[in-house]
Write a protein that holds these residues in place. Structure first.
Motif, PDB file in Angstrom:
ATOM      1  N   CYS A  64       0.821  -1.221   0.000  1.00 43.59           N
ATOM      2  CA  CYS A  64       0.000   0.000   0.000  1.00 43.59           C
ATOM      3  C   CYS A  64       0.852   1.267   0.000  1.00 43.59           C
ATOM      4  N   GLU A  65       0.245   2.334  -0.487  1.00 40.41           N
ATOM      5  CA  GLU A  65       0.786   3.674  -0.295  1.00 40.41           C
ATOM      6  C   GLU A  65       0.058   4.280   0.896  1.00 40.41           C
ATOM      7  N   ILE A  66       0.792   4.808   1.851  1.00 40.00           N
ATOM      8  CA  ILE A  66       0.191   5.343   3.074  1.00 40.00           C
ATOM      9  C   ILE A  66       0.518   6.836   3.163  1.00 40.00           C
ATOM     10  N   LYS A  67      -0.523   7.646   3.233  1.00 42.93           N
ATOM     11  CA  LYS A  67      -0.343   9.093   3.238  1.00 42.93           C
ATOM     12  C   LYS A  67      -1.128   9.723   4.390  1.00 42.93           C
ATOM     13  N   LYS A  68      -0.656  10.864   4.846  1.00 42.51           N
ATOM     14  CA  LYS A  68      -1.386  11.592   5.876  1.00 42.51           C
ATOM     15  C   LYS A  68      -2.468  12.448   5.230  1.00 42.51           C
ATOM     16  N   GLY A  69      -3.575  12.650   5.957  1.00 38.40           N
ATOM     17  CA  GLY A  69      -4.625  13.532   5.479  1.00 38.40           C
ATOM     18  C   GLY A  69      -4.107  14.951   5.325  1.00 38.40           C
ATOM     19  N   LYS A  70      -4.753  15.729   4.467  1.00 39.44           N
ATOM     20  CA  LYS A  70      -4.233  17.054   4.115  1.00 39.44           C
ATOM     21  C   LYS A  70      -5.102  18.224   4.558  1.00 39.44           C
ATOM     22  N   THR A  71      -6.334  17.974   4.967  1.00 39.77           N
ATOM     23  CA  THR A  71      -7.264  19.075   5.219  1.00 39.77           C
ATOM     24  C   THR A  71      -7.471  19.321   6.715  1.00 39.77           C
ATOM     25  N   PRO A  72      -7.138  20.534   7.191  1.00 37.44           N
ATOM     26  CA  PRO A  72      -7.427  20.870   8.594  1.00 37.44           C
ATOM     27  C   PRO A  72      -8.935  20.790   8.845  1.00 37.44           C
ATOM     28  N   ILE A  73      -9.333  20.029   9.834  1.00 43.82           N
ATOM     29  CA  ILE A  73     -10.756  19.764  10.049  1.00 43.82           C
ATOM     30  C   ILE A  73     -11.528  21.024  10.414  1.00 43.82           C
ATOM     31  N   LYS A  74     -11.000  21.826  11.320  1.00 45.01           N
ATOM     32  CA  LYS A  74     -11.735  22.991  11.814  1.00 45.01           C
ATOM     33  C   LYS A  74     -11.893  24.092  10.765  1.00 45.01           C
ATOM     34  N   SER A  75     -10.950  24.179   9.844  1.00 40.29           N
ATOM     35  CA  SER A  75     -11.020  25.246   8.836  1.00 40.29           C
ATOM     36  C   SER A  75     -11.599  24.769   7.506  1.00 40.29           C
ATOM     37  N   SER A  76     -12.098  23.553   7.475  1.00 40.63           N
ATOM     38  CA  SER A  76     -12.663  23.018   6.238  1.00 40.63           C
ATOM     39  C   SER A  76     -13.917  23.795   5.838  1.00 40.63           C
ATOM     40  N   VAL A  77     -14.016  24.085   4.543  1.00 40.77           N
ATOM     41  CA  VAL A  77     -15.145  24.840   3.996  1.00 40.77           C
ATOM     42  C   VAL A  77     -16.152  23.884   3.362  1.00 40.77           C
ATOM     43  N   ARG A  78     -17.422  24.070   3.643  1.00 43.51           N
ATOM     44  CA  ARG A  78     -18.473  23.194   3.111  1.00 43.51           C
ATOM     45  C   ARG A  78     -18.476  23.192   1.583  1.00 43.51           C
ATOM     46  N   GLY A  79     -18.772  22.025   0.999  1.00 45.00           N
ATOM     47  CA  GLY A  79     -18.802  21.922  -0.451  1.00 45.00           C
ATOM     48  C   GLY A  79     -19.420  20.618  -0.904  1.00 45.00           C
ATOM     49  N   ASP A  80     -18.993  20.127  -2.066  1.00 51.14           N
ATOM     50  CA  ASP A  80     -19.628  18.973  -2.695  1.00 51.14           C
ATOM     51  C   ASP A  80     -18.843  17.668  -2.566  1.00 51.14           C
ATOM     52  N   PHE A  81     -17.730  17.682  -1.847  1.00 51.41           N
ATOM     53  CA  PHE A  81     -16.903  16.481  -1.757  1.00 51.41           C
ATOM     54  C   PHE A  81     -16.935  15.898  -0.343  1.00 51.41           C
ATOM     55  N   GLN A  82     -16.761  14.575  -0.268  1.00 55.41           N
ATOM     56  CA  GLN A  82     -16.747  13.902   1.029  1.00 55.41           C
ATOM     57  C   GLN A  82     -15.552  14.369   1.860  1.00 55.41           C
ATOM     58  N   MET A  83     -15.816  14.623   3.136  1.00 53.74           N
ATOM     59  CA  MET A  83     -14.756  14.974   4.071  1.00 53.74           C
ATOM     60  C   MET A  83     -14.764  13.929   5.183  1.00 53.74           C
ATOM     61  N   ILE A  84     -13.641  13.242   5.351  1.00 53.17           N
ATOM     62  CA  ILE A  84     -13.564  12.146   6.312  1.00 53.17           C
ATOM     63  C   ILE A  84     -12.755  12.582   7.530  1.00 53.17           C
TER      64      ILE A  84
END
Length: 245
Positions: A64-84
């Motif tokens: 597998c390729e293992i990567k860290k998540g990239k999006t700060p949870i608290k500053s995430s802006v609402r939109g059309d893509f899944q946020m995990i």
């Protein structure tokens, strides 16, 4: 190896054979049931349950390729893509960081206070973003290693495989390198898919038992009877549950 069919008949039959090994008190424990399903299928693949200790394993870092998540949870802006995130339900955001099928694993203990704990993993598909306190595990070749199988296996054995590798005093965390060292069974994709299908049926079983108020044996027997009646006259195996009582 003969378990190439992904039919519901084989899945229900496998679960019905395995469920008889439990006492009634354990029949609602999804983790216990999934573990038995996995061991049962792997035993049949190996032709002998005694060979389970000899099952070949491979590290996640190899496949597998293992990567860290990239999006700060608290500053995430609402939109059309899944946020995990570490929450049970996905939210949404205005961008995606990853594409494909992957297992998402928290890197920070869910309880804190120096206690190692992981409440849940996620199986992600399509276009999605992931919080910075989680890791994303992508199979290098989905035709050889199923992300759904890896999710089911890691979720079932998360205490042994992941929580045990968490370190720290005040902040207990898991590292990408630790995840890379986790060992999983190295079996044909057909076996992985059968296990994934069986685990999905276990989840359906658990939800259905809650809805209809039946225990596992009663509910499985009703499902299998429906299959047998629907396929009457067809040359398909007829299943039944033997509880030993």
């Amino acid at each position: 190896f003969r378990y190439v069919s992904q039919s519901r008949y084989k899945v229900f039959g496998m679960i019905s054979d395995l469920v008889s090994v439990f006492d009634d008190a354990n029949l609602t424990d999804v983790k216990v049931l999934k573990s038995a399903v996995m061991n049962g299928i792997l035993s049949k693949y190996l032709k002998d349950a005694a060979q389970l200790n000899e099952l070949k394993h491979v590290s996640l870092g190899e496949i597998c390729e293992i990567k860290k998540g990239k999006t700060p949870i608290k500053s995430s802006v609402r939109g059309d893509f899944q946020m995990i995130t570490t929450a049970e339900d996905f939210t949404n955001t205005d961008h995606f960081d990853f594409e494909g099928s992957a297992v998402v694993i928290p890197l920070v203990s869910s309880t804190g206070h120096g206690h190692a704990s992981i409440k849940r993993l996620h199986h992600a598909r399509g276009l999605f973003a992931v919080g910075t306190i989680l890791a994303v595990v992508f199979p290098k070749d989905e035709s050889k290693h199923s992300s759904k199988f890896l999710f089911e296996y890691l979720m079932t054995y998360k205490e042994e495989l992941l929580v045990s590798k968490m370190t720290g005093t005040a902040n207990v965390t898991l590292t990408v390198n630790s995840i890379a060292g986790v060992l999983v069974p190295d079996v044909p994709i057909e076996v992985q898919e059968l296990i994934s299908d069986a685990c999905e049926k276990v989840d359906e079983l658990s939800m259905s038992m809650e809805l209809v108020g039946l225990n596992a044996v009663q509910y499985l027997q009703s499902c299998i009877e429906e299959i047998n009646i629907a396929e009457k006259g067809a040359r398909l195996p007829r299943y039944r549950i033997v509880t030993g009582k």
